[in-house]
Structure formats: C-alpha cells, structure tokens
Design an enzyme around this catalytic site. Structure first.
Site, mmCIF file in Angstrom:
data_model
loop_
_atom_site.group_PDB
_atom_site.id
_atom_site.type_symbol
_atom_site.label_atom_id
_atom_site.label_comp_id
_atom_site.label_asym_id
_atom_site.label_seq_id
_atom_site.Cartn_x
_atom_site.Cartn_y
_atom_site.Cartn_z
ATOM 1 N N LEU A 129 -11.489 5.773 18.653
ATOM 2 C CA LEU A 129 -10.901 5.528 19.966
ATOM 3 C C LEU A 129 -10.618 4.047 20.188
ATOM 4 O O LEU A 129 -9.658 3.688 20.884
ATOM 5 C CB LEU A 129 -11.832 6.063 21.062
ATOM 6 N N CYS A 130 -11.452 3.173 19.600
ATOM 7 C CA CYS A 130 -11.224 1.742 19.782
ATOM 8 C C CYS A 130 -9.897 1.314 19.161
ATOM 9 O O CYS A 130 -9.184 0.458 19.699
ATOM 10 C CB CYS A 130 -12.389 0.937 19.204
ATOM 11 N N THR A 131 -9.542 1.936 18.022
ATOM 12 C CA THR A 131 -8.254 1.630 17.386
ATOM 13 C C THR A 131 -7.101 2.107 18.255
ATOM 14 O O THR A 131 -6.103 1.404 18.443
ATOM 15 C CB THR A 131 -8.174 2.286 15.992
#
Length: 450
Positions: free
Chosen positions: A211-213
């Site tokens: 999700l951070c990407t």
C-alpha cells in the site's frame, strides 16, 4: 430422402468411428453401436460455464461433436476488447449478454442443436439447476468461480458406509483454462479424482502491491489502477462496497487511475488494463483457447459415451517456445473438505446444537474442543469473536435437525482445537450427518458414529 440420409451419415462419419468400433482403450461400460450416437444427442445434457474466449470455443466444439442439449451461463456483456478472440461476437453485439449471443450464433451455424442461455451470476442458480446436467464444462478465468462450481458439483456426492463414493451421485466436470500461450485441461470426477480444492496449490498467488508503494511512489500503470481501486474508492465512497462487475464502478476506477497516472507521468492506463488488474484477468490468445477447448470437448465426449478412457487427469499445454504437452496424474486428497467423505455421524433429530458440540469432544475420530459449527456458509455457532458468539448463542438450545432445514442428511463443517502430540492445533473438519428415521434412513452401524 436418400440424399438426406447420406448427408447425415457424412456429417457424423468421424464421430461414428469412435462410437461404432470396439477398442483396447474404451471405457469399462462402453458398448459400440448406432444407438450410442442417438442417446448422446437425445439424453446427454451439458452445462458450459462461461461464454468468453474458451466458452465460445467449447460451445462450438461440443455442438459439432454431437451434443444437442447444451446450456451456457455467463453474467458478462460483450465488450469491444473481446472481439479479437471471442469469435462468436461482432461489433454490433457490443453491450449484449455473452451467453445469449453465443447461443444464438452456434444454433445458426449448427443444425439440430439447442442451446439455452442464462444471463446471470452462477450463484443465482439453485442446486437443482446444476443437478439437471450430466456434465459441467468450465471455461472460466476466475479461481473463485471455479471453486464455487467445484463445491456445487461436490455437494451432490454421497459416500456409502465404507467411505466409497456412490457412482450415481458423481457429477463429472471438465475444466479448461488458458494464460497467454499456456493452458490446461483436466477431468474432475468428485470422489475419484482430485477436485479443484485438492489441487488449489497449482494456482499461483495473486500479485499484491504494498500500500505504501500505491500511495506514495507508483511506478507502473497497475500501481495507479490499484491506488484508485483500493485507496481512492474508499476515500470517496465511504462504506460503499466496490463491485467489479458494475460498469459504472469500473469506469470510475479507470478515470481516477488516469488522473493518478498523469500526475506521476506514467503511461499505459487503459480501460481493458483496468479490468485486467482489478479482476486479475490474464490476457488470452485465440489459438490457445482453441487447443484447450478441443481437449475439453474430447474429454466431455469420452465421459458421455465411454468411447475411450478419460484423461488421468491433468493436461498442460505450453506453446510459448515450440510446443509442449504433458499429462500428470495428481492424487486425490482423502481429507479434502470439499470432495472428501468426511466423518459420518448418525444422530437423533432431537439432538441440540450444544449436545452436538459436546459429542465432537468425545468422538474418537474428532476429539474436537471449543468447536464452531457452519452449515452451507452460515454460522450456526461461533466460539469467537465475542460479538459472533453472542449472536449465535441462542442456537445452542435448538435441535441441529431444525437448524439445517430439517433434511435427512447433509454436510456441516466444524472448526475447533485438537491435541496432537501434546500440542493444541486448530482443525477444520467435514462431517456428514444423517438423522435417524427420516426418509427411510434407519439405524446403521457407522464406524465411530453417535
């Protein structure tokens, strides 16, 4: 009149070579003769699940192989992106139900075949609908859909007191799948060969992005699409579930993905790619579909007529570099929760759910403590979390017979703790319950029964 007879004879010449002659590789009950083709055309009923690239080929191949009573079920409508490989569809068909157009086109080209289309979800049909067919042929691109049809076919399976499958309850399935230049065809005879769940490990896990990407450093078109799908949708539509089969929902994700891609200078976001990423659809190639469909249609013919022994039991095809085919015989999982026999229990109709759970603790084949009980995906009693335990607690005092619909026999699944080698482990088990004195069910000497 003679010309018409000659035309019919010429049309089925190749089929008759299989049905009129004995051989060393025929099925156990095969009896060659002209009446076999008549029986095939009059009585054999086949359901084709899916009317996409593989489904179109299957309908055509089955109709040309002598099957006259076919049904096809598909919930999708035709899109422009389908036209390069789904050969039954034309530009003017865009927006129309795939099942209806595919059935119409095959019946226009193949005389005497009757194809009934069903434009709906596979979950919309009840069990009796599926039980009406002799064979189910799968042309699907979804693991979830395959798993559902597999569970439906296996639900008809019954075992005798010695845990041998009852032959007349076996619902044969022929499953095909393609992925680019690769494909597979398999025969599933529930209770005899591995079912879909027995070999679920054959399917690679779906690719997931951190999700951070997605939120901070997108690098590909797929990252932008998944950002719109997994993050932006919930921000804008709080509490509203995303439906991948709703065209308006998909168009919204596509539009948001384009905005995201433009912001980061990432090319390649298209509507078809958006569908592929969200639905995990693998690009299909027409020639691969044709090859796998031919294998599936032949196996369907073998099952229906016994003209040859069936595939044992999984064929793979690879046309990426040259051509390579291989047949692998996988082994059935005797403890499979879907097609396995489970543990047979004979019960009184008066036994309550609480008494049933206590019985599971004492049963020598189970020794299951703190059990939760499920019936056809419905929670009869859940030990945890506390809110579900409270919601299902009132069922404990009710008879199990009433809770599962007052049927003489059915399958329930229980999940609890077992003690193995001094170590407590979680265990999910399948149980076949039979109630005494209902619909001719009498007392039986069942190993380890109640």
């Amino acid at each position: 009149m003679a010309d018409a007879a000659a035309l019919v004879s010429s049309r089925w010449r190749d089929l008759d070579k299989l049905l009129l002659r004995p051989g060393n590789l025929v099925g156990q009950n095969f009896e060659p003769g002209p009446e076999l083709r008549d029986d095939l055309q009059e009585y054999a009923k086949v359901l084709v699940v899916g009317a996409g690239g593989l489904g179109c080929e299957l309908l055509k191949d089955l109709a040309l192989s002598g099957f006259r009573n076919l049904d096809v079920i598909d919930m999708d409508r035709i899109e422009v992106s389908n036209l390069n490989r789904q050969f039954l569809f034309r530009l003017q068909d865009v927006g129309k139900p795939k099942a209806e157009v595919a059935a119409k086109r095959v019946m226009e080209r193949v005389t005497s075949v009757n194809i009934v289309p069903h434009f709906c979800r596979i979950e919309d049909k009840d069990l009796e609908f599926y039980n009406d067919f002799n064979i189910i042929a799968l042309g699907l691109d979804s693991i979830e859909a395959r798993s559902y049809i597999n569970s439906v076919a296996c639900s008809f399976l019954e075992y005798d007191s010695e845990d041998n499958p009852c032959e007349d309850t076996i619902k044969p399935m022929v499953d095909g799948g393609t992925e680019g230049f690769k494909g597979h065809a398999r025969v599933i005879l529930p209770g005899i060969t591995p079912c879909f769940e027995c070999t679920i490990w054959l399917f690679p896990p779906q690719v997931k992005f951190p999700l951070c990407t997605l939120a901070e450093t997108p690098r590909t078109a797929a990252h932008c699409i998944e950002y719109a799908h997994l993050i932006k949708w919930d921000e804008v539509h709080s509490g509203k579930a995303f439906d991948p089969d709703d065209s308006e929902h998909m168009q919204w994700v596509y539009a948001e993905a384009v905005k995201r891609a433009d912001l980061f200078g990432i090319p390649g976001v298209t509507y078809s790619l958006t569908q592929g990423v969200v639905k995990n659809i693998i690009p299909a190639i027409a020639s691969t579909n044709a090859i796998i469909s031919a294998a599936c249609a032949l196996e369907t013919l073998k099952i229906a007529t016994g003209c040859s022994k069936t595939l044992s039991n999984y064929l793979t095809y690879n046309g990426l570099e040259g051509l390579h085919t291989k047949v692998t015989e996988f082994v059935k999982d005797k403890d499979c929760l879907v097609c396995g026999p489970g543990v047979l229990l004979e019960l009184d109709t008066s036994i309550t759910l609480q008494e049933f759970i206590t019985l599971l603790e004492e049963h020598p084949k189970l020794l299951l403590s703190k059990a939760s009980v499920l019936h056809r995906k419905k929670n009869l009693y859940m030990q945890a979390p506390p809110i579900l335990e409270e919601m299902t607690r009132s069922n404990l005092s009710l008879p199990l017979f009433d809770l599962i619909g007052q049927v003489s026999k059915d399958v329930v699944h229980v999940n609890g703790m077992t003690n193995k080698n001094g170590k407590k482990t979680s265990s999910l088990r399948k149980l076949r319950v039979i109630f005494k004195g209902i619909d001719g069910v009498s007392d039986m000497d069942t190993a380890g029964g109640a």
